[in-house]
Motif scaffolding. Structure first.
Motif, mmCIF file in Angstrom:
data_model
loop_
_atom_site.group_PDB
_atom_site.id
_atom_site.type_symbol
_atom_site.label_atom_id
_atom_site.label_comp_id
_atom_site.label_asym_id
_atom_site.label_seq_id
_atom_site.Cartn_x
_atom_site.Cartn_y
_atom_site.Cartn_z
ATOM 1 N N HIS A 85 0.627 -1.204 -0.055
ATOM 2 C CA HIS A 85 -0.112 -0.027 0.020
ATOM 3 C C HIS A 85 0.993 1.636 -0.026
ATOM 4 O O HIS A 85 1.699 1.140 0.338
ATOM 5 C CB HIS A 85 -0.800 -0.062 1.689
ATOM 6 N N PRO A 87 1.389 4.617 2.171
ATOM 7 C CA PRO A 87 0.852 5.501 3.433
ATOM 8 C C PRO A 87 1.225 6.490 2.829
ATOM 9 O O PRO A 87 1.859 6.865 2.357
ATOM 10 C CB PRO A 87 1.897 4.873 4.628
ATOM 11 N N ALA A 88 0.448 7.719 3.824
ATOM 12 C CA ALA A 88 0.853 9.085 4.013
ATOM 13 C C ALA A 88 2.542 9.573 3.934
ATOM 14 O O ALA A 88 1.539 11.164 3.172
ATOM 15 C CB ALA A 88 -0.847 9.618 4.666
ATOM 16 N N PHE A 89 2.428 9.004 4.046
ATOM 17 C CA PHE A 89 4.341 10.611 4.834
ATOM 18 C C PHE A 89 4.590 9.845 4.203
ATOM 19 O O PHE A 89 4.535 8.062 4.391
ATOM 20 C CB PHE A 89 3.881 10.501 6.193
ATOM 21 N N PRO A 90 6.104 9.861 4.231
ATOM 22 C CA PRO A 90 7.356 9.480 3.065
ATOM 23 C C PRO A 90 8.214 8.432 3.979
ATOM 24 O O PRO A 90 9.567 9.614 4.265
ATOM 25 C CB PRO A 90 7.463 10.339 2.935
ATOM 26 N N PHE A 91 7.526 7.773 5.066
ATOM 27 C CA PHE A 91 8.245 7.153 5.816
ATOM 28 C C PHE A 91 9.972 6.437 5.034
ATOM 29 O O PHE A 91 10.274 5.974 4.002
ATOM 30 C CB PHE A 91 7.864 6.116 6.982
ATOM 31 N N THR A 92 11.443 6.451 6.453
ATOM 32 C CA THR A 92 12.031 6.059 5.330
ATOM 33 C C THR A 92 11.969 4.071 5.867
ATOM 34 O O THR A 92 11.292 4.832 6.633
ATOM 35 C CB THR A 92 13.525 6.212 6.141
ATOM 36 N N ARG A 94 13.745 2.334 6.840
ATOM 37 C CA ARG A 94 13.907 1.618 8.592
ATOM 38 C C ARG A 94 12.842 2.451 9.773
ATOM 39 O O ARG A 94 12.634 1.481 11.110
ATOM 40 C CB ARG A 94 15.161 2.641 8.933
ATOM 41 N N ASP A 95 12.090 3.005 9.395
ATOM 42 C CA ASP A 95 11.386 3.762 10.373
ATOM 43 C C ASP A 95 10.377 2.767 10.000
ATOM 44 O O ASP A 95 9.647 2.289 10.910
ATOM 45 C CB ASP A 95 10.713 4.915 9.823
ATOM 46 N N VAL A 96 10.042 2.308 9.119
ATOM 47 C CA VAL A 96 8.476 1.408 8.815
ATOM 48 C C VAL A 96 8.934 0.153 9.316
ATOM 49 O O VAL A 96 7.902 -1.013 9.820
ATOM 50 C CB VAL A 96 8.639 1.337 7.418
ATOM 51 N N ILE A 98 11.128 -0.619 11.550
ATOM 52 C CA ILE A 98 11.071 -0.233 13.259
ATOM 53 C C ILE A 98 9.700 -0.310 13.955
ATOM 54 O O ILE A 98 9.559 -0.945 15.180
ATOM 55 C CB ILE A 98 12.214 1.467 13.534
ATOM 56 N N MET A 99 8.790 0.419 12.867
ATOM 57 C CA MET A 99 7.778 -0.130 13.705
ATOM 58 C C MET A 99 7.044 -1.595 14.036
ATOM 59 O O MET A 99 6.007 -1.199 15.423
ATOM 60 C CB MET A 99 6.164 0.859 12.258
ATOM 61 N N LYS A 132 17.960 0.676 3.200
ATOM 62 C CA LYS A 132 17.245 1.360 4.643
ATOM 63 C C LYS A 132 16.642 2.775 4.768
ATOM 64 O O LYS A 132 16.211 2.647 5.045
ATOM 65 C CB LYS A 132 18.031 0.878 5.663
ATOM 66 N N ASP A 133 17.740 3.364 3.975
ATOM 67 C CA ASP A 133 17.724 5.049 3.904
ATOM 68 C C ASP A 133 16.373 5.377 3.166
ATOM 69 O O ASP A 133 16.190 6.563 2.830
ATOM 70 C CB ASP A 133 18.963 5.622 3.995
ATOM 71 N N LEU A 148 7.608 -4.782 4.281
ATOM 72 C CA LEU A 148 6.565 -5.194 5.574
ATOM 73 C C LEU A 148 7.039 -6.362 5.514
ATOM 74 O O LEU A 148 6.375 -6.790 7.081
ATOM 75 C CB LEU A 148 5.399 -4.988 4.511
#
Lengths: 272, 350
Positions: A85, A87-92, A94-96, A98-99, A132-133, A148
Motif C-alpha cells: 500500500h 501510506p500518507a507520509f514518506p517514512f524511511t 528503516r522507520d517502517v 522499526i514500527m 534502509k535509508d 513489510l
C-alpha cells in the motif's frame, strides 16, 4: 507455538459469511488459503487477526484462548503483512521496519538502539539492508512487500499472516517473495497466506485450505488437495496438473490452465 | 561492518534532528527578544535585558512605570499567548494529520473551531465579560467535538471509524456555523454584531495575564499526552487494521489524541479567535525539514508553530497604525506559502 482454530464462524452482526472453520497450525507450517473471489477469505482473515469478532468458535494459542487478549500481547504472537500500500507520509524504510517493534515497547516509550538493531537484522535476513535509508513510498511494489515482511520479522511473532503477498508483483518478484516465505517457514515460523495461484501452494510445498462459499471444503497438502476436477468445479475452468522435474532433478508439480476449453477437451487432454 | 555503519547513521539522523530543534529554539528566543522590543512603545533591547536580569537577581532598580507596565501587563502576555496558540494549532494539526492518515487535515476537522466560535458569539450576545466569552468558547469547542465523537460512535458499527468521524465532524461543524450565523443575524447590528465579527477575525490585542493562564492549563494538559503518544501516531498513520496488528490499542489512542488536541485547540481558539492555516502549513513545513517521524516531527511542529504565530502577530501589531486581525495575515501569508510548498513538492505527488 501452535494456533488452534476450532469451529470458527465469522461475519458481521448476524450475517454469517464463513462457517465452521477448523485447523491447526504449528511451526514450519505454511497454509495457503485458496478459493474464488467472494468466498469469505478476507472475512476469515480479519477474524483470525482479531479485527472483527467471531460469531462462534474459538481460537487458542498453545491452549490459551486469544480472543480477548490485549492487542499488544496478540501482536507479539501474530503478525500481519497486508497487501502493499502507499501510506500518507514518506517514512524511511528503516522507520517502517522499526514500527514492527511497537508491540515489544513499554506503554509510552519509543524504540531505542536495540530496536534499531533488530530492525536492521530483519532487513539483512531478507537481503534488503541496502534499502534502509530509502523512502518507503518511492519503492517498487516488490521492494515494499519485502519491507513489510521485514517489519513483521522485527515484530518477532511466531505466526505470520499474509494477505496475498504476491498481488501486484511481477513474475520475478513473486518468486522472490515465495522463496522468502519458504525459507522463513524453514526457520520455524508458521505462515498463513492467501493466494489466487494454485502454483504458489505447490512452490511453497504448503498445506492448502480450499474454500468455497463460506466453507473450507478440503484441507491437506497441496498434492492431495489441488486436483484438476476440484479446480474445475471451484473456478469453472479447465486445468491440467503436470508433474515435472527441474534442471536439478527436483520433482515439482504445476497447474496449467486452458482458455475457452470445455470439460470435454480437458478430459481429452487428460487422457492423452 | 554494515551494522556499525548503520548505528552511526542512525545517531547521525538523531543528531541532525537535535540540531534542528536547537536552531529553532534559538530562533524562537531571538524572535522573542525582538518581539518584546518592538511595538507602538519601543523598548531598547538593552533595557529589556537589564530589567530581566534585575528581576532574576532581585536587584532593586527602577524603571519608568510605563515601561514596566507595557512590558509585563501587555507585551509579555501577548507574546506568550502568540507562542502558545501557534504551538497549539501546529501540534494538534500534526497529530490529526497522522490520526486521519491525511496531510490535508487541519485541527478544526472535528468541529472544535466552529463550536468555539459559536460559544464566543453566544458569550458576546449575552454580554459576558472577556474571560467569560473565552470560557464559553472553550467549553463549546469541547462540546462540539464531544458531539462529533459520540455521533460517530453511534453510527460506527461496520463503517471505517475514521471516515464516519470526519463526516460527523463536517455535520457538527456546519451545524455550529449555522448557529453562529443565527446569533449574528439576531445580534444588535450597532454593537454586538461588529464585536462578534471582530472576535471571529482573530487577534491577540486584548490578551492579558489571565488569558495566558487560561491558555496554559489546557495547553499543558493536552500537549503532554500528545508528546507521549508520538510514536503511536506513526503507527496510526498506517490505518486502523495495521495499527491493531502492530499492537496498538487503536480506539484508546484515537480517543486520547482527539481529547488532547481538542483541549489544546479549543483553548487556543478561545483566546485568539479563528486563526486558520497554522495547523495545516506548519506540520508540512516541519515534515519537509525533519521528515514524517512523529518522534521528531511533533516537537519541531510545536516550536515552529509558536515562532510562526509570534512573527505574524508582530507584523499584525506593527505594520499599520491600527492592528490587522490575525486571521487575515495568517491567510495572506499561509495560502501563497502553501501553494509554494505544493509546487515545490510536486514531484512527490506524482
Amino acid at each position: 507455538m501452535i494456533l488452534e482454530v476450532k469451529n470458527l464462524s465469522c461475519g458481521y452482526e448476524g450475517h454469517k459469511i464463513v462457517t465452521g472453520v477448523s485447523f491447526q497450525l504449528g511451526p514450519k507450517d505454511i497454509f495457503c488459503l485458496l478459493g474464488p473471489n467472494g468466498v469469505g477469505k478476507t472475512t476469515l482473515f480479519k477474524t483470525i487477526l482479531g479485527f472483527i469478532k467471531p460469531l462462534e468458535g474459538e481460537m487458542r494459542l498453545d491452549g490459551e484462548n486469544i480472543l480477548d487478549w490485549p492487542r499488544k500481547k496478540f501482536a507479539r504472537a501474530i503478525a500481519y503483512i497486508p497487501q502493499t500500500h502507499t501510506p500518507a507520509f514518506p517514512f524511511t524504510v528503516r522507520d517502517v521496519v522499526i514500527m514492527g517493534r511497537t508491540a515489544q515497547l513499554g506503554g509510552f516509550s519509543s524504540p531505542g538502539r536495540k530496536d534499531r538493531e533488530i530492525a536492521d537484522e530483519s532487513l539483512e535476513t531478507l537481503d534488503i539492508y541496502s534499502l534502509k535509508d530509502r523512502i518507503y513510498t518511492q519503492l517498487s511494489g516488490g521492494e515494499r512487500q519485502m519491507v513489510l515482511i521485514a517489519r513483521s520479522l522485527a515484530q518477532q511473532a511466531g505466526i505470520l499472516i499474509m494477505d496475498e503477498p504476491t498481488a501486484n508483483l511481477d513474475y520475478g518478484n513473486q518468486m522472490k517473495v515465495l522463496n522468502q516465505i519458504r525459507s522463513l517457514a524453514e526457520k520455524g515460523l508458521a505462515i498463513i497466506m492467501t493466494s489466487h495461484d494454485p502454483n504458489h501452494a505447490f512452490l511453497c510445498s504448503s498445506k492448502v485450505l480450499l474454500m468455497q462459499k463460506g466453507n473450507i471444503i478440503d484441507c491437506g497438502t497441496a498434492q492431495d488437495v489441488i486436483k484438476a476436477e476440484r479446480l474445475r468445479a471451484l473456478y469453472g475452468i479447465t486445468v491440467k496438473i503436470i508433474d515435472t522435474v527441474s534442471d536439478e532433478n527436483q520433482p515439482t508439480r504445476v497447474c496449467v490452465p486452458f482458455l475457452g476449453g470445455t470439460a470435454k477437451t480437458a478430459q481429452a487432454i487428460n487422457q492423452s | 561492518m554494515n551494522k556499525k555503519r548503520s548505528i552511526i547513521t542512525a545517531s547521525d539522523r538523531e543528531q541532525r534532528a537535535l540540531s534542528v530543534i536547537l536552531v529553532l529554539i534559538l530562533l524562537l528566543l531571538a524572535l522573542f527578544l525582538i518581539s518584546v522590543a518592538i511595538g507602538r512603545y519601543p523598548i531598547p533591547l538593552k533595557e529589556i535585558l537589564s530589567i530581566f536580569a534585575a528581576k532574576l537577581t532581585g536587584a532593586a532598580r527602577f524603571w519608568p512605570g510605563t515601561t514596566i507596565s507595557v512590558l509585563f501587563d501587555m507585551r509579555l502576555p501577548r507574546i506568550l499567548a502568540a507562542i502558545i496558540v501557534g504551538a497549539a494549532f501546529a501540534v494538534s494539526g500534526a497529530a490529526y494529520q497522522g490520526l486521519f492518515k491525511n496531510p490535508m487535515v487541519s485541527p478544526d476537522i472535528l468541529g472544535a473551531s466552529a463550536g468555539a466560535s459559536f460559544g464566543a458569539a453566544l458569550g458576546i450576545l449575552f454580554s459576558l465579560p472577556g474571560l467569560g466569552v473565552e470560557i464559553s468558547a472553550f467549553l463549546f469547542g469541547i462540546c462540539a467535538v464531544a458531539i462529533t465523537y459520540f455521533l460517530s460512535q453511534a453510527i460506527n458499527k461496520a463503517m471505517s471509524g475514521i471516515l464516519v468521524l470526519v463526516l460527523a465532524g463536517m455535520v457538527v461543524g456546519n451545524l455550529f456555523s449555522a448557529f453562529t450565523s443565527t446569533i449574528k443575524f439576531v445580534a444588535d447590528p450597532n454593537s454586538k454584531l461588529p464585536e462578534i465579527t471582530f472576535w471571529l477575525m482573530g487577534g491577540l490585542s486584548a490578551v492579558g495575564k489571565g488569558d495566558v493562564l487560561l491558555l496554559l492549563i489546557p495547553f499543558t494538559l493536552g500537549i503532554i499526552p500528545l508528546l507521549f503518544l508520538r510514536w503511536q501516531l506513526n503507527i496510526m498513520s498506517f490505518g486502523d487494521e495495521e495499527a491493531l496488528a502492530l499492537g496498538v490499542d487503536v480506539k484508546r489512542v484515537r480517543l486520547a489524541v482527539i481529547l488532547s488536541s481538542t483541549l489544546v485547540t479549543s483553548s487556543a481558539v478561545a483566546v485568539s479567535g479563528m486563526v486558520g492555516w497554522v495547523g495545516l502549513i506548519i506540520p508540512h513545513l516541519a515534515r519537509l525539514l525533519v521528515g514524517p517521524n512523529y518522534k521528531i516531527l511533533l516537537p519541531v511542529s510545536l516550536i515552529m508553530g509558536g515562532a510562526f504565530l509570534l512573527l505574524v502577530d508582530d507584523v499584525c501589531r506593527t505594520i499599520y497604525t491600527t492592528e490587522i486581525p490575525l486571521s487575515i495575515l495568517t491567510s495572506v501569508i499561509g495560502a501563497p506559502f502553501f501553494i509554494y510548498l505544493l509546487l515545490k513538492t510536486k514531484k512527490a505527488w506524482q
